[in-house]
Each structure stands twice: as C-alpha cells, then as structure tokens.
Scaffold this active site. Sequence first.
Site, short mmCIF file in Angstrom:
data_model
loop_
_atom_site.label_atom_id
_atom_site.label_comp_id
_atom_site.label_asym_id
_atom_site.label_seq_id
_atom_site.Cartn_x
_atom_site.Cartn_y
_atom_site.Cartn_z
N HIS A 13 0.83 -1.20 0.00
CA HIS A 13 0.00 0.00 0.00
C HIS A 13 0.87 1.26 0.00
O HIS A 13 2.02 1.24 0.43
CB HIS A 13 -0.94 0.03 1.21
N GLU A 91 -1.86 -6.92 7.85
CA GLU A 91 -0.49 -6.80 8.35
C GLU A 91 -0.34 -7.67 9.60
O GLU A 91 -1.32 -8.06 10.24
CB GLU A 91 -0.21 -5.33 8.68
#
Length: 182
Positions: A13, A91
Amino acid sequence: MARVKQPVYLLRHGESEWNAQGVTQGQTPHPRLTGAGRAQMVEAADLLALCLTSTDAVRVTSSDLTRAVEGGEVVAARLGASQLVDERLRERHFGLFQGTNHRRTVSWTGRASAVALAHGGVERRAEVVRRTLAALADLDPAMTHVVVAHGELFRLLPGGSAVGEVANGQVLLWDGRSVQRL
C-alpha cells in the site's frame, strides 16, 4: 508449492498517515493514505498496466485495513479491474507496539525472543505466513492478480527476505514459490 498459472503481483500500500509519522500500524485499521500514498498507488497501477496485456483478466485483492483498501481502489479503478477484500492479508499484529514509535518497534522485535514477542501480543511469524499463503492459494488461477497488502507480509513469504525492505507503492512478483522484485 506449485507455480501459479497467471502472475500474482504483490503491491505494498502507499504511504499512510502513520507511515509519514513513523508510527507502527500493525493491524490498526484506520490510518488512511496520504496524498503521496495515493500518488504512489497511481504510479504502481501505471507500472502494472505496462506488464498486462489487453486480454488479461485482472482482479485486485486487498487486505481489509483502510490503507490497503484505499490503495486497492485506486489500482482497480486505473486497471478497470474488480476488487475483493481478504482479511487474511492483514499486516502482522504487533500487539503492544501498535501506535508506538516504529524505530523502537523494529529494534525491540528484532532482538526479542519468540516468548517475549508473544507476551507482548506480537503475532507469530509462522501464523502470518500460514494465513498469507492460504489467501494466495485461494486466488483464481485463471486470472492475473494484484494483491495490495503490507510490507511485513511480503518479507515473511518464502524468498521475501531476499527482497529486503519493501517501499510504499513497490510492486513485487509472486511465482507460487518465492517473492521477486519486478
């Protein structure tokens, strides 16, 4: 692991508000992309467009954390692709370190034992790899995929440590066995 039939592009990202502030995010859901982070995603989508043919069926799959969903939206729109969200691509959970200074997190987690990390609520590496590989294995083999997720996930995959630090907006390639730079 078997080789994939179609390319799987791994895309970290773009820069988030917490990346810009040097704060450990982990699975904190709310940090959004900055203007620079959105620009990084546009650049990555343009690079990916050069790698694709007009006949490629493309799907974007992102982590369910805001920064990855926003990045996936940018890429999907630029590529004319559909987007799915998969929570297994989150994550690594950094427990007590989430929301703290990232340099301190890296320093401490780099030298702490597995027992100490678990006590602090840090997700085990093996669990991160297990859930990430399961998500990748479930991708439709007939399509080209762009997976928008997180640097730690990509570094923990087989061969991922060889690529080193994964920058915001960086594109990597997964061949079903290892991670490579594009």
